[in-house]
Design an enzyme around this catalytic site. Structure first.
Site, mmCIF file in Angstrom:
data_model
loop_
_atom_site.group_PDB
_atom_site.id
_atom_site.type_symbol
_atom_site.label_atom_id
_atom_site.label_comp_id
_atom_site.label_asym_id
_atom_site.label_seq_id
_atom_site.Cartn_x
_atom_site.Cartn_y
_atom_site.Cartn_z
ATOM 1 N N ASN A 82 0.800 -1.227 0.000
ATOM 2 C CA ASN A 82 0.000 0.000 0.000
ATOM 3 C C ASN A 82 0.833 1.277 0.000
ATOM 4 O OD1 ASN A 82 -1.674 -2.081 2.130
ATOM 5 N ND2 ASN A 82 -2.577 -1.530 0.173
ATOM 6 N N VAL A 89 1.752 6.990 0.300
ATOM 7 C CA VAL A 89 0.895 6.053 1.029
ATOM 8 C C VAL A 89 -0.500 6.074 0.411
ATOM 9 C CG1 VAL A 89 -0.171 5.556 3.270
ATOM 10 C CG2 VAL A 89 2.192 6.376 3.162
ATOM 11 N N CYS A 90 -1.022 4.888 0.167
ATOM 12 C CA CYS A 90 -2.346 4.773 -0.443
ATOM 13 C C CYS A 90 -3.249 3.981 0.503
ATOM 14 C CB CYS A 90 -2.221 4.077 -1.797
ATOM 15 S SG CYS A 90 -3.800 3.908 -2.624
ATOM 16 N N ILE A 91 -3.956 4.718 1.370
ATOM 17 C CA ILE A 91 -4.958 4.068 2.224
ATOM 18 C C ILE A 91 -6.228 4.908 2.185
ATOM 19 C CG2 ILE A 91 -3.412 2.788 3.765
ATOM 20 C CD1 ILE A 91 -3.745 5.002 5.830
#
Length: 170
Positions: A82, A89-91
């Site tokens: 992620n 950051v990919c959340i």
């Protein structure tokens, strides 16, 4: 001239984190004069592959925070499904508020103005402990995590942890 609401809110959150630190990370300003750019140190969570790591990341807040989310980028190399190869950051909670045009996330999983630096960091620490392989930012890391978690993936993470320990306090 009065400070914008976003600056007051960020100043308050920073003071609160300094007064009552949260286990697993520390936060401060990159430059004393810029409330919109923070540096965070994340301690790799215990009982995970990232345990013992000290990962540096930057949070960049928009001027209309908390209506819109900050961007988060790891400065320390990290191998994670992620986190894209540039460190972004990919959340869900860092995604713009509202409907997901791909229909993958519910609006309540995305950014909400009630989120704080603390809730963001708790989500990121949780992401380290439990990657989401269904929605990868780093496809190669996600593939390795699914297919060779205890081999190649574990070795790459261990390298990142060692490197993070060597560079943590530079």
């Amino acid at each position: 001239m009065t400070e914008p609401q976003s600056a007051l809110l960020l100043r308050r959150q920073l003071a609160e984190l300094n007064k009552n630190p949260v286990e697993g990370f520390s936060a401060g300003l990159i430059e004393d004069s810029d409330l919109y750019r923070w540096e965070v140190l994340i301690i790799g969570p215990p009982d995970t592959l990232y345990e013992g790591g000290v990962f540096k990341a930057h949070l960049t807040f928009p001027k209309d925070y908390p209506l819109r989310p900050p961007k988060m980028k790891f400065i320390t190399d990290i191998w994670h499904p992620n986190v894209d190869k540039n460190g972004d950051v990919c959340i869900s909670i860092l995604h713009e508020p509202g409907e997901d045009k791909y229909g993958y996330e519910k609006p309540e999983e995305r950014w909400l103005p009630i989120h704080t630096v603390e809730t963001i960091m708790i989500s990121v620490i949780s992401m380290l402990a439990d990657p989401n392989g269904d929605s990868p930012a780093n496809v190669d890391a996600a593939k390795e995590w699914r297919e060779d978690r205890h081999g190649a993936f574990k070795r790459k993470v261990a390298r990142c942890v060692r490197k993070s320990q060597e560079t943590a306090f530079e």
